[in-house]
Every structure is written in C-alpha cells, then in structure tokens.
Write a protein that holds these residues in place. Structure first.
Motif, short mmCIF file in Angstrom:
data_model
loop_
_atom_site.label_atom_id
_atom_site.label_comp_id
_atom_site.label_asym_id
_atom_site.label_seq_id
_atom_site.Cartn_x
_atom_site.Cartn_y
_atom_site.Cartn_z
N ALA A 36 0.84 -1.21 0.00
CA ALA A 36 0.00 0.00 0.00
C ALA A 36 0.87 1.26 0.00
CB ALA A 36 -0.94 0.00 1.20
N VAL A 37 1.89 1.27 0.85
CA VAL A 37 2.79 2.42 0.91
C VAL A 37 3.54 2.57 -0.42
CG1 VAL A 37 4.85 3.34 2.03
CG2 VAL A 37 3.02 2.35 3.41
N ALA A 38 3.98 1.45 -0.99
CA ALA A 38 4.71 1.50 -2.27
C ALA A 38 3.81 2.01 -3.39
CB ALA A 38 5.24 0.11 -2.60
N ASN A 39 2.54 1.62 -3.39
CA ASN A 39 1.62 2.08 -4.43
C ASN A 39 1.42 3.59 -4.37
OD1 ASN A 39 1.31 -0.48 -5.47
ND2 ASN A 39 -0.56 -0.90 -4.31
N VAL A 40 1.35 4.13 -3.15
CA VAL A 40 1.23 5.59 -3.00
C VAL A 40 2.49 6.26 -3.53
CG1 VAL A 40 1.09 7.45 -1.31
CG2 VAL A 40 -0.41 5.46 -1.09
N ALA A 41 3.65 5.71 -3.17
CA ALA A 41 4.91 6.30 -3.60
C ALA A 41 5.10 6.19 -5.10
CB ALA A 41 6.08 5.61 -2.88
N ALA A 42 4.64 5.09 -5.68
CA ALA A 42 4.86 4.86 -7.11
C ALA A 42 3.85 5.58 -8.00
CB ALA A 42 4.83 3.36 -7.40
N ALA A 43 2.83 6.14 -7.40
CA ALA A 43 1.78 6.79 -8.19
C ALA A 43 2.32 7.90 -9.09
CB ALA A 43 0.68 7.33 -7.27
N ALA A 54 10.56 3.80 -12.03
CA ALA A 54 9.27 3.23 -11.61
C ALA A 54 9.27 1.73 -11.85
CB ALA A 54 8.13 3.89 -12.37
N ARG A 55 9.82 1.29 -12.99
CA ARG A 55 9.88 -0.15 -13.28
C ARG A 55 10.83 -0.86 -12.31
NH1 ARG A 55 9.49 2.10 -18.35
NH2 ARG A 55 11.72 2.04 -18.72
N GLN A 56 11.96 -0.22 -12.02
CA GLN A 56 12.89 -0.83 -11.06
C GLN A 56 12.26 -0.94 -9.67
OE1 GLN A 56 16.41 1.61 -11.14
NE2 GLN A 56 17.23 0.61 -12.99
N PHE A 57 11.56 0.10 -9.27
CA PHE A 57 10.91 0.09 -7.96
C PHE A 57 9.85 -1.02 -7.90
CE2 PHE A 57 7.67 1.70 -4.95
CZ PHE A 57 8.45 1.72 -3.81
N ALA A 58 9.05 -1.15 -8.94
CA ALA A 58 8.01 -2.18 -8.98
C ALA A 58 8.64 -3.57 -8.93
CB ALA A 58 7.15 -2.02 -10.24
N GLY A 59 9.74 -3.75 -9.65
CA GLY A 59 10.43 -5.04 -9.63
C GLY A 59 10.99 -5.37 -8.25
N ARG A 60 11.54 -4.37 -7.60
CA ARG A 60 12.08 -4.59 -6.26
C ARG A 60 10.97 -4.89 -5.25
NH1 ARG A 60 16.39 0.21 -6.92
NH2 ARG A 60 17.95 -1.00 -8.06
N MET A 61 9.84 -4.26 -5.41
CA MET A 61 8.71 -4.54 -4.52
C MET A 61 8.20 -5.97 -4.72
SD MET A 61 8.36 -2.17 -2.40
CE MET A 61 6.92 -2.88 -1.66
#
Length: 149
Positions: free
Chosen positions: A41-48, A55-62
């Motif tokens: 949930a926190v990552a989705n807010v940050a990635a918005a 953004a792709r790297q962050f999503a992959g790391r999550m």
C-alpha cells in the motif's frame, strides 16, 4: 537378559522450549506476511507519481520483496512443523523408555519361584521391543535466485 541400555535416563529434550520456538516461528511468519499488504500500500502511493525506468525498477524490487517475505514465512512455518515433529518423536522415545523401565522393575520384583518358572518354561512377560524408528530427514529446497539489481 535383555539389553536395555539407555532406558535409565529420560530423553534430554526441552518440550517447553520446543513449543515456544514453534510458536515464535509461526508468529514471525504471520508478522512477515502481514507486512506485505502494508508495504505494498505504501509502495503504491509512492509509485503513483513515478514514471520511466525508476518506476519499473521500484516495482520489480517490490515484487522481489513480497516474494522473499512469502518464502521466508513459508520456511519459518516449515521449521515450526519440523520442531513439532521432533517433539513428537522425543515424546514417543520417552514413552518407550518408561515402558522398558516398568518392565525392568517388574522383572526385578519377581520372586525366586517366578524366576525359576521363567527359566524352565520361558518368560510370560517379554521385554517391550519398540518398533524401529526412522529418524526424519529434513532437506531445504534449493534457494530461488532472483535479480537484486
């Protein structure tokens, strides 16, 4: 006479500690898995607001973080189950030793005439012979490798 070595001592096992360890492993597994939705949930807010390569790297790391948390939780539950199994086996061994001690005590309390009768006609009360125990073999699955960038 039957060889009953090893029955004089109790099984050196701390059942209370084993129960606490299994409970802690299960609680830690639940806590680990409980972090996944909160962090997502926190990552989705940050990635918005993110776009592009970061953004792709962050999503992959999550995704890696969530997968690792699920694997860690599964491993902790498996370890808890293995501790439970070892506790069960230790209890069974303790029960076998107690039965053997009881048999040995009855044999020592027999009178002379009973001992002579056992010698001439064979023992009416045979020693407890436990079923063979196959010790558990625990293996760990091969680690899953994933890109960590």
């Amino acid at each position: 006479m039957v060889d009953l070595r090893g029955i004089s001592e109790d099984v050196p096992f701390d059942w209370g500690a084993a129960n606490r360890l299994a409970a802690e492993l299960r609680a830690s597994a639940a806590e680990c898995e409980g972090q996944i939705p909160r962090r997502t949930a926190v990552a989705n807010v940050a990635a918005a607001e993110w776009r592009g390569v970061y953004a792709r790297q962050f999503a992959g790391r999550m995704r890696i973080c969530g997968d690792d948390a699920r694997r860690l939780a599964a491993a902790m539950r498996q370890a808890a189950n293995q501790v439970d199994e070892l506790s069960r086996l230790a209890r069974e061994e303790q029960e076998r030793r107690e039965k053997a001690r009881e048999w040995q005590r009855r044999q020592q309390e027999e009178g002379v005439f009973e001992q002579i009768g056992d010698f001439l006609f064979g023992e009416d009360d045979l020693p407890p012979v436990p079923d063979p125990v196959t010790p558990p073999v625990y293996t760990s699955p091969a680690p899953v490798t994933a890109g960590r960038e």
